[in-house]
Write a protein that holds these residues in place. Sequence first.
Motif, PDB file in Angstrom:
ATOM      1  N   GLU A 178      10.305  10.255   4.493  1.00 31.02           N
ATOM      2  CA  GLU A 178      10.960  11.099   3.634  1.00 31.02           C
ATOM      3  C   GLU A 178       9.996  11.686   2.930  1.00 31.02           C
ATOM      4  O   GLU A 178      10.109  13.230   2.697  1.00 31.02           O
ATOM      5  N   TYR A 179       8.914  11.281   2.267  1.00 38.66           N
ATOM      6  CA  TYR A 179       7.858  11.932   1.557  1.00 38.66           C
ATOM      7  C   TYR A 179       7.355  13.309   2.539  1.00 38.66           C
ATOM      8  O   TYR A 179       6.991  14.132   2.014  1.00 38.66           O
ATOM      9  N   LEU A 180       6.862  12.764   3.780  1.00 39.13           N
ATOM     10  CA  LEU A 180       6.134  13.719   4.601  1.00 39.13           C
ATOM     11  C   LEU A 180       7.379  14.837   4.936  1.00 39.13           C
ATOM     12  O   LEU A 180       6.789  16.073   4.781  1.00 39.13           O
ATOM     13  N   CYS A 222       0.822  -1.033  -0.016  1.00 39.11           N
ATOM     14  CA  CYS A 222       0.024   0.103   0.080  1.00 39.11           C
ATOM     15  C   CYS A 222       0.800   1.336  -0.033  1.00 39.11           C
ATOM     16  O   CYS A 222       0.563   2.131  -0.812  1.00 39.11           O
ATOM     17  N   THR A 223       1.913   1.468   0.761  1.00 45.45           N
ATOM     18  CA  THR A 223       2.576   2.350   0.957  1.00 45.45           C
ATOM     19  C   THR A 223       3.518   2.954  -0.127  1.00 45.45           C
ATOM     20  O   THR A 223       3.423   3.892  -0.887  1.00 45.45           O
ATOM     21  N   GLU A 224       4.017   1.611  -0.807  1.00 45.65           N
ATOM     22  CA  GLU A 224       4.730   1.815  -2.138  1.00 45.65           C
ATOM     23  C   GLU A 224       3.970   2.170  -3.313  1.00 45.65           C
ATOM     24  O   GLU A 224       4.256   3.190  -3.886  1.00 45.65           O
ATOM     25  N   LEU A 225       2.588   1.640  -3.338  1.00 39.34           N
ATOM     26  CA  LEU A 225       1.679   2.034  -4.576  1.00 39.34           C
ATOM     27  C   LEU A 225       1.365   3.632  -4.275  1.00 39.34           C
ATOM     28  O   LEU A 225       1.217   4.240  -5.284  1.00 39.34           O
ATOM     29  N   LEU A 226       1.181   4.052  -3.109  1.00 40.92           N
ATOM     30  CA  LEU A 226       0.708   5.475  -2.631  1.00 40.92           C
ATOM     31  C   LEU A 226       1.754   6.163  -3.192  1.00 40.92           C
ATOM     32  O   LEU A 226       1.811   7.316  -3.823  1.00 40.92           O
ATOM     33  N   LEU A 227       3.113   6.147  -2.778  1.00 42.79           N
ATOM     34  CA  LEU A 227       4.196   6.579  -3.053  1.00 42.79           C
ATOM     35  C   LEU A 227       4.314   6.926  -4.601  1.00 42.79           C
ATOM     36  O   LEU A 227       4.795   8.141  -5.171  1.00 42.79           O
ATOM     37  N   GLU A 228       4.356   5.885  -5.264  1.00 47.94           N
ATOM     38  CA  GLU A 228       4.287   5.794  -6.654  1.00 47.94           C
ATOM     39  C   GLU A 228       3.309   6.591  -7.384  1.00 47.94           C
ATOM     40  O   GLU A 228       3.727   7.288  -8.319  1.00 47.94           O
ATOM     41  N   LEU A 283       7.046  -8.560   4.603  1.00 49.24           N
ATOM     42  CA  LEU A 283       8.378  -7.923   4.745  1.00 49.24           C
ATOM     43  C   LEU A 283       8.737  -6.601   4.215  1.00 49.24           C
ATOM     44  O   LEU A 283       8.116  -6.119   3.609  1.00 49.24           O
ATOM     45  N   GLY A 284       9.487  -6.039   5.221  1.00 47.72           N
ATOM     46  CA  GLY A 284       9.865  -4.725   4.819  1.00 47.72           C
ATOM     47  C   GLY A 284       9.104  -3.362   5.249  1.00 47.72           C
ATOM     48  O   GLY A 284       9.285  -2.428   4.557  1.00 47.72           O
ATOM     49  N   SER A 285       8.199  -3.712   6.211  1.00 45.04           N
ATOM     50  CA  SER A 285       7.397  -2.630   6.491  1.00 45.04           C
ATOM     51  C   SER A 285       8.487  -1.313   7.046  1.00 45.04           C
ATOM     52  O   SER A 285       7.871  -0.257   7.097  1.00 45.04           O
ATOM     53  N   HIS A 286       9.444  -1.663   7.776  1.00 40.45           N
ATOM     54  CA  HIS A 286      10.247  -0.623   8.328  1.00 40.45           C
ATOM     55  C   HIS A 286      10.897   0.266   7.170  1.00 40.45           C
ATOM     56  O   HIS A 286      11.016   1.657   7.371  1.00 40.45           O
ATOM     57  N   LYS A 287      11.092  -0.282   5.945  1.00 41.74           N
ATOM     58  CA  LYS A 287      11.450   0.407   4.866  1.00 41.74           C
ATOM     59  C   LYS A 287      10.524   1.162   4.244  1.00 41.74           C
ATOM     60  O   LYS A 287      10.696   2.525   4.038  1.00 41.74           O
ATOM     61  N   GLN A 288       9.150   0.872   4.359  1.00 40.36           N
ATOM     62  CA  GLN A 288       8.209   1.749   3.991  1.00 40.36           C
ATOM     63  C   GLN A 288       7.755   2.552   4.711  1.00 40.36           C
ATOM     64  O   GLN A 288       7.290   3.906   4.353  1.00 40.36           O
ATOM     65  N   VAL A 289       8.063   2.741   6.036  1.00 37.53           N
ATOM     66  CA  VAL A 289       7.768   3.739   6.998  1.00 37.53           C
ATOM     67  C   VAL A 289       9.002   4.836   6.609  1.00 37.53           C
ATOM     68  O   VAL A 289       8.678   5.910   6.681  1.00 37.53           O
ATOM     69  N   ARG A 326       1.243  16.629  12.548  1.00 41.72           N
ATOM     70  CA  ARG A 326       1.824  15.312  12.972  1.00 41.72           C
ATOM     71  C   ARG A 326       1.488  14.170  12.167  1.00 41.72           C
ATOM     72  O   ARG A 326       0.338  14.328  11.681  1.00 41.72           O
ATOM     73  N   ALA A 327       2.468  13.398  12.073  1.00 35.63           N
ATOM     74  CA  ALA A 327       2.121  12.013  11.538  1.00 35.63           C
ATOM     75  C   ALA A 327       2.796  11.132  12.402  1.00 35.63           C
ATOM     76  O   ALA A 327       3.669  10.991  13.008  1.00 35.63           O
ATOM     77  N   LEU A 328       1.982   9.977  12.645  1.00 34.70           N
ATOM     78  CA  LEU A 328       2.468   8.689  13.358  1.00 34.70           C
ATOM     79  C   LEU A 328       2.666   7.598  12.313  1.00 34.70           C
ATOM     80  O   LEU A 328       1.563   7.194  11.866  1.00 34.70           O
ATOM     81  N   LEU A 329       3.698   7.136  12.149  1.00 39.97           N
ATOM     82  CA  LEU A 329       4.075   6.070  11.318  1.00 39.97           C
ATOM     83  C   LEU A 329       4.427   4.782  11.965  1.00 39.97           C
ATOM     84  O   LEU A 329       5.347   4.690  12.620  1.00 39.97           O
ATOM     85  N   ILE A 330       3.645   3.700  11.351  1.00 39.23           N
ATOM     86  CA  ILE A 330       3.807   2.315  12.150  1.00 39.23           C
ATOM     87  C   ILE A 330       3.894   1.457  11.082  1.00 39.23           C
ATOM     88  O   ILE A 330       3.215   1.272  10.316  1.00 39.23           O
ATOM     89  N   GLY A 331       4.992   0.578  11.147  1.00 39.37           N
ATOM     90  CA  GLY A 331       5.177  -0.393  10.211  1.00 39.37           C
ATOM     91  C   GLY A 331       4.625  -1.729  10.797  1.00 39.37           C
ATOM     92  O   GLY A 331       5.335  -2.409  12.042  1.00 39.37           O
TER      93      GLY A 331
END
Length: 126
Positions: free
Chosen positions: A114-116, A20-26, A103-109, A86-91
């Motif tokens: 970075e985007y924010l 989801c995060t990957e698709l959103l940012l793309e 896998l890789g939820s910390h990378k998506q966070v 404010r933003a709360l980011l949780i992987g």
Amino acid sequence: DAGKAMSPRTPYSSGVRGRCTELLLEALGELEGRSWVELCWAMRRLCVAGRRPGENLQSPVLSCSRQLDLSAAASVRQPIADGRCRALLIGVNYSGQEGLEILGSHKQVAKMREYLLQQGFPDEDP
């Protein structure tokens, strides 16, 4: 094992990549000024295009705690900045949950952070 909770089974329980995060940012990076509806459709298109054989399709869903004009340009900032942003980011990776592990939820966070920051969110709360 009586003390171990069973993982929930859903139609999406196998083959999900947690993109989801990957698709959103793309989708946000493809075209500036997209509406929320257009953003969801772009995410769906990207998901279908990147789907592996046998993988279930994830459908992006938008939810919000306040009224939102879905035809307005998608933005992570409030239109009128009248206070702190404010933003709360949780992987979440569902470790140990068969069929649900991501896998890789910390990378998506880190990518979302970075985007924010690029969108004007402060690095730290003063």
